[in-house]
Enzyme design. Structure first.
Site, PDB file in Angstrom:
ATOM      1  N   SER A  46       0.836  -1.205   0.000  1.00 16.53           N
ATOM      2  CA  SER A  46       0.000   0.000   0.000  1.00 16.53           C
ATOM      3  C   SER A  46       0.869   1.252   0.000  1.00 16.53           C
ATOM      4  O   SER A  46       0.513   2.262  -0.621  1.00 16.53           O
ATOM      5  CB  SER A  46      -0.973  -0.003   1.178  1.00 16.53           C
ATOM      6  N   GLU A  47       2.022   1.212   0.712  1.00 16.37           N
ATOM      7  CA  GLU A  47       3.004   2.294   0.622  1.00 16.37           C
ATOM      8  C   GLU A  47       4.424   1.743   0.658  1.00 16.37           C
ATOM      9  O   GLU A  47       4.701   0.752   1.334  1.00 16.37           O
ATOM     10  CB  GLU A  47       2.851   3.315   1.761  1.00 16.37           C
ATOM     11  N   THR A  48       5.292   2.414  -0.100  1.00 12.33           N
ATOM     12  CA  THR A  48       6.735   2.191  -0.022  1.00 12.33           C
ATOM     13  C   THR A  48       7.368   3.473   0.475  1.00 12.33           C
ATOM     14  O   THR A  48       7.063   4.556  -0.026  1.00 12.33           O
ATOM     15  CB  THR A  48       7.306   1.800  -1.397  1.00 12.33           C
ATOM     16  N   HIS A  74       1.905   3.801   8.846  1.00 15.94           N
ATOM     17  CA  HIS A  74       2.508   2.473   8.971  1.00 15.94           C
ATOM     18  C   HIS A  74       3.870   2.392   8.284  1.00 15.94           C
ATOM     19  O   HIS A  74       4.779   1.703   8.774  1.00 15.94           O
ATOM     20  CB  HIS A  74       1.549   1.387   8.451  1.00 15.94           C
TER      21      HIS A  74
END
Length: 264
Positions: A46-48, A74
């Site tokens: 969902s995120e890097t 997160h």
């Protein structure tokens, strides 16, 4: 060829394969937005998070597989976990993250990672019919922050059984919808789910930044400044939330799943 260290971390959990996966890249030099977006697509979390050492602290940027993100809890927690676990920063030192969302900090406290984030205000709004149709559940309250909608519903059972119309939700909201209710279980104060189909994520497993809105909201309703939250996605995760004026302290744990290098 420069090998770029890259990790996958499960955030807001102390067990593998639960919580919210984030990729963390430790950069040696500035990279273009296009390159970071391509890496985020490849990592498909969902995120890097992309970290680069600066004189005063750590530059931190977040990318989803579709776009750069303005605030992410997160992946910040995952970044702090990597920096401490790899000995890049001593555990007794506070980490300063310089981000497009402002200065964020992280501290290691008795096995928990505590993030210092801005409180985000939401205000009551009249929901559109298209939003209500997309959610497909009765609502008690609808508010709107600068990022997302906040929707309170009646019970934990309704929340867990929710199955929104994601295609309609993409039309109804510019970013995401936080859906929440008071918990039926005494060990949690409130629970939530977070739907973000416009960013290519139908449901985010555990969302630190959503608690920048949820914390102040439930502080007013429950008259408590320290709360325990559970995000009731399929993977699930536990978040400690403490509200202090215009700041929200979000605490969680993290587990390293993969440790490797990017070869491009």
């Amino acid at each position: 060829m420069i090998n770029i260290p890259v990790f996958q971390i499960d955030a807001f959990t102390d067990k593998p394969f639960i919580g919210n996966p984030a990729a963390v890249c430790l950069l040696m030099e500035e990279k273009s937005d296009e390159w970071m977006l391509n890496v985020a697509r490849e990592m498909n979390c969902s995120e890097t998070a992309f970290l680069l050492n600066k004189e005063m602290g750590i530059s931190l940027r977040w990318f989803s597989p579709k776009t750069e993100v303005g605030l992410c809890g997160h992946a910040t927690l995952a970044s702090a976990h990597v920096l401490w676990e790899k000995g890049i920063v001593p555990r007794n030192e506070e980490i300063l993250f310089f981000t497009k969302g402002g200065l964020l900090t992280a501290q290691y406290k008795e096995g928990w990672i505590e993030l210092n984030f801005p409180a985000i205000e939401e205000k009551k709004v009249l929901p559109s019919e298209i939003l209500l149709d997309a959610l497909k559940v009765p609502v008690l309250y609808v508010g709107k922050s600068k990022y997302d909608y906040l929707v309170e519903i009646e019970t934990e059972e309704i929340l867990k059984d929710m199955n929104p119309d994601f295609e309609t939700l993409k039309i109804a909201v510019p970013r995401g919808v936080i859906v929440t209710c008071q918990s039926d279980r005494p060990k949690y104060d409130f629970i939530s789910r977070f739907f973000v189909p416009s960013l290519g994520i139908n449901e985010d497993p555990v969302t630190g930044s959503a608690h920048c809105v949820l914390g102040p909201y439930w502080q007013k309703k429950l008259n408590k400044s320290e709360l325990i939250a559970y995000q009731a996605s399929e993977r699930g995760g536990v978040i400690k939330v403490k509200i202090d004026d215009d700041r929200v302290y979000i605490s969680g744990k993290a587990v390293t799943i993969t440790d490797g290098v990017l070869l491009v």
